[in-house]
Design a protein around this motif. Structure first.
Motif, PDB file in Angstrom:
ATOM      1  N   GLY A 425       0.845  -1.199   0.000  1.00  0.00           N
ATOM      2  CA  GLY A 425       0.000   0.000   0.000  1.00  0.00           C
ATOM      3  C   GLY A 425       0.871   1.236   0.000  1.00  0.00           C
ATOM      4  N   THR A 426       0.573   2.160   0.871  1.00  0.00           N
ATOM      5  CA  THR A 426       1.361   3.390   0.988  1.00  0.00           C
ATOM      6  C   THR A 426       1.843   3.555   2.417  1.00  0.00           C
ATOM      7  N   PHE A 455      13.149  10.651   5.983  1.00  0.00           N
ATOM      8  CA  PHE A 455      13.216   9.749   4.826  1.00  0.00           C
ATOM      9  C   PHE A 455      11.849   9.597   4.157  1.00  0.00           C
ATOM     10  N   VAL A 456      10.745   9.755   4.898  1.00  0.00           N
ATOM     11  CA  VAL A 456       9.424   9.696   4.272  1.00  0.00           C
ATOM     12  C   VAL A 456       9.205  10.904   3.372  1.00  0.00           C
ATOM     13  N   ARG A 457       9.631  12.094   3.834  1.00  0.00           N
ATOM     14  CA  ARG A 457       9.504  13.291   2.985  1.00  0.00           C
ATOM     15  C   ARG A 457      10.373  13.166   1.739  1.00  0.00           C
ATOM     16  N   ALA A 458      11.470  12.445   1.852  1.00  0.00           N
ATOM     17  CA  ALA A 458      12.350  12.278   0.697  1.00  0.00           C
ATOM     18  C   ALA A 458      11.809  11.253  -0.306  1.00  0.00           C
ATOM     19  N   MET A 459      10.867  10.428   0.138  1.00  0.00           N
ATOM     20  CA  MET A 459      10.274   9.436  -0.765  1.00  0.00           C
ATOM     21  C   MET A 459       9.280  10.119  -1.702  1.00  0.00           C
ATOM     22  N   GLU A 460       9.198   9.626  -2.911  1.00  0.00           N
ATOM     23  CA  GLU A 460       8.283  10.207  -3.886  1.00  0.00           C
ATOM     24  C   GLU A 460       6.832   9.993  -3.442  1.00  0.00           C
ATOM     25  N   GLY A 461       6.138  11.096  -3.195  1.00  0.00           N
ATOM     26  CA  GLY A 461       4.747  11.017  -2.754  1.00  0.00           C
ATOM     27  C   GLY A 461       4.565  11.224  -1.276  1.00  0.00           C
ATOM     28  N   LYS A 466       4.713   4.503  -2.196  1.00  0.00           N
ATOM     29  CA  LYS A 466       4.344   3.100  -2.257  1.00  0.00           C
ATOM     30  C   LYS A 466       5.212   2.253  -1.330  1.00  0.00           C
ATOM     31  N   ILE A 467       4.563   1.308  -0.667  1.00  0.00           N
ATOM     32  CA  ILE A 467       5.250   0.315   0.155  1.00  0.00           C
ATOM     33  C   ILE A 467       4.918  -1.061  -0.414  1.00  0.00           C
TER      34      ILE A 467
END
Length: 581
Positions: A425-426, A455-461, A466-467
């Motif tokens: 999911g996300t 690191f979450v802010r650095a992830m796309e979206g 997406k996880i």
């Protein structure tokens, strides 16, 4: 019969569809039995006498009857497919719900691979035989009895052919079916083995590659695959005998009808149309026997599958919902108290935990330390009742956990397991497992406390990043921090951290523990840790050794009076010095 009992218990919502199928089968079978006789009349009374009017009238009737037969057959297939698929859906849902209610003990007893195959392959086998049964359950006996009656009505002199061909076909195919029975159980067991090995190899692919064990794992899978293939081939070989033998009986019966019928026609004892009709009825009878035998061939495997499904459905969880659950008083101090707790795994000779007594209070950090195999994770698993104690009691807010409803208990606990698991999911959907109604701001607050915001802010979206299943697209440390954030979103009264900081570096570990303090100031915090640096400031440290408490107190106290704790501290200090060198 177990298969029938399992199906019957789920037929209720589909009673109307089943009744419609039975009625339609009766209509379809009667029309099928009527057509050969009418065709014989056309040959004998129409063609032979040159009565064109009779041929046209009878042909129109045959066309109408054929249309009715076709429509009835289509309706039967549609209702049978819908009913069997619906019951299969209900079975899958029931098995899923039952597995969801299992404690860790039952899940370990069955194993994940067999539970998956029972909810997929086994249910599919039951669905297949149910679909076939609905298609032919009424038509087979009606066709057999009606066919015999109509055949004898055409000519009694050839009745001995029916008496020979039908039992012969039943005996031949029945003997093959009996030999198939033991192979069906082996086939389902071998499916479990293939699923288990495949699941292990996919899950542990990193370990396999790290130890260069690809060839070993390939051979292990090949062995299981060959066993499954050999079982399937053995069943296939037996099954391959059916159709040649059936066709032998069919063709032999046709030749016999033509041979002996021709003699009767020549002697004036029988007309050509009657002989044609008799042959058709004999084929219908034999076809019914063949379909009946095919059903009997499918039933044993479906019965094995039904037994495996029923085994899951009949297994009760060892963790029971109380009949008269008590409610936790609102605003009460929900401390967790262990009172002389013992725990045995089923079949184990020695207890995993023995005589465990301590109290974890709100606003304090209670740490559990000990050597590998001391029982730390088992102790934590007892609090959310993944297992139930076998002796003593655990109390939350003064109430035995076994007297609380499971929903009430679980709603008070935030668990971060030793192996954190993320769902496909996300980031946001995983965090909202803690609280489905949590706002984005609350999610970011939890991520900030868990040292996961950057690191979450650095992830796309961001939160919509997406996880993948199991969280395999993030690192171990990131997975741990997301699991911690998921627990923080819930804001429970009891936090259980089962070695949840092991993948974090020391600096991140320190920042996270510092941030946790204000967030969990009114909650019970129970931490299982391997690193002593993680629990230096704990209000109570419980030291386990071989399932028993060998020391309790703060860090300084244990250094003075607990040799086991001193040994753990010294061993870690030596490892840190060696790492520094």
């Amino acid at each position: 019969m177990l298969l029938w009992r399992l199906i019957r218990s789920h037929l209720g919502p589909y009673a109307g569809a089943v009744a419609a199928v039975v009625v339609l089968q009766i209509v379809s079978t009667i029309t099928s039995l009527y057509l050969p006789s009418l065709n014989g009349q056309i040959i004998d009374d129409g063609v032979a006498k040159g009565d064109t009017g009779f041929i046209m009238r009878a042909g129109a009737i045959m066309l109408a009857v054929s249309i009715i037969n076709i429509l009835a057959t289509v309706a039967i297939a549609r209702n049978a497919a819908a009913t069997s698929a619906g019951i299969a859906r209900d079975l899958r849902s029931e098995v899923f719900d039952r597995v969801g209610a299992f404690s860790a003990q039952e899940v370990s007893h069955f194993g994940a691979p067999t539970l998956i195959s029972r909810n997929t392959n086994d249910v599919q086998q039951v669905q297949l035989v149910l679909n076939m049964g609905l298609m032919f359950m009424a038509s087979i006996p009606i066709m057999m009895v009606g066919g015999i009656f109509m055949a004898l009505r055409e000519d009694l002199g050839l009745s001995w052919l029916v008496a020979v061909a039908v039992p012969l076909l039943g005996v031949i195919v029945g003997a093959i079916v009996v030999r198939m029975l033991p192979w069906f159980r082996k086939m389902q067991d071998s499916v479990d083995t293939v699923n288990r090995i495949l699941r292990e190899q996919i899950t542990g692919i990193r370990v396999v590659r790290a130890f260069v064990r690809e060839q070993f794992e390939e051979k292990r899978f090949d062995d299981a695959n060959v066993t499954y293939t050999g079982t399937a081939v053995a069943v296939g070989k037996l099954f391959s005998l059916v159709f040649p033998l059936v066709m032998l009986v069919f063709n032999g019966a046709s030749i016999a009808v033509l041979w002996f019928g021709a003699h009767r026609v020549e002697n004036g004892q029988m007309q050509v149309g009657a002989m044609t009709a008799f042959m058709t009825y004999l084929m219908q009878i034999l076809m019914s026997v063949m379909f009946g035998v095919m059903m009997s061939m499918m039933i044993p495997r479906a019965a094995v599958s039904a037994g495996r499904i029923d085994e899951v459905l009949q297994t009760e969880s060892s963790v029971h919902e109380p009949t008269d659950p008590k409610a936790l008083p609102s605003g009460a101090t929900l401390e967790v108290r262990f009172d002389d707790v013992d725990f045995h795994y089923p079949g184990a000779d020695q207890p995993v935990l023995s005589g465990i007594s301590f109290t974890a209070r709100p606003g304090q950090v209670t740490a559990i330390v000990g050597s590998t195999g001391a029982g730390k994770t088992t102790l934590v698993d007892l609090i959310p009742r993944l297992y139930d104690v076998t002796g003593g009691s655990i109390r939350l807010g003064g109430i035995d956990l076994r007297e609380l409803s499971l929903e009430d208990l679980w709603s008070r606990i935030g668990l971060v397991p030793q192996r954190p698991f993320l769902f496909s999911g996300t980031v946001g959907s995983n965090l909202r497992y803690g609280d489905p109604d949590a706002t984005d701001e609350q999610l970011w607050d939890a991520l900030r406390i868990a040292q996961a915001e950057d690191f979450v802010r650095a992830m796309e979206g961001g939160l919509e990043a997406k996880i993948s299943q199991g969280g395999t697209n993030v690192s171990g440390g990131q997975r741990q921090r997301l699991a911690i954030a998921r627990a923080l979103v819930r804001r429970p009264e009891v936090y259980l951290f089962d070695d949840s900081f092991s993948a974090l570096d020391l600096a991140t570990d320190a920042r996270l523990r510092s941030a946790l303090g204000p967030w969990t100031s009114e909650s019970v915090v129970l931490v299982v840790a391997q690193r002593i640096s993680t629990i230096l400031a704990a209000d109570l440290i419980v030291v386990l050794e071989d399932g028993r408490i060998v020391g309790q107190g703060r860090h300084e106290e244990l250094l003075e009076n607990c040799p086991t704790y001193v040994e753990i501290v010294q061993s870690q200090a030596v490892r840190e010095e060696e790492a520094a060198q």
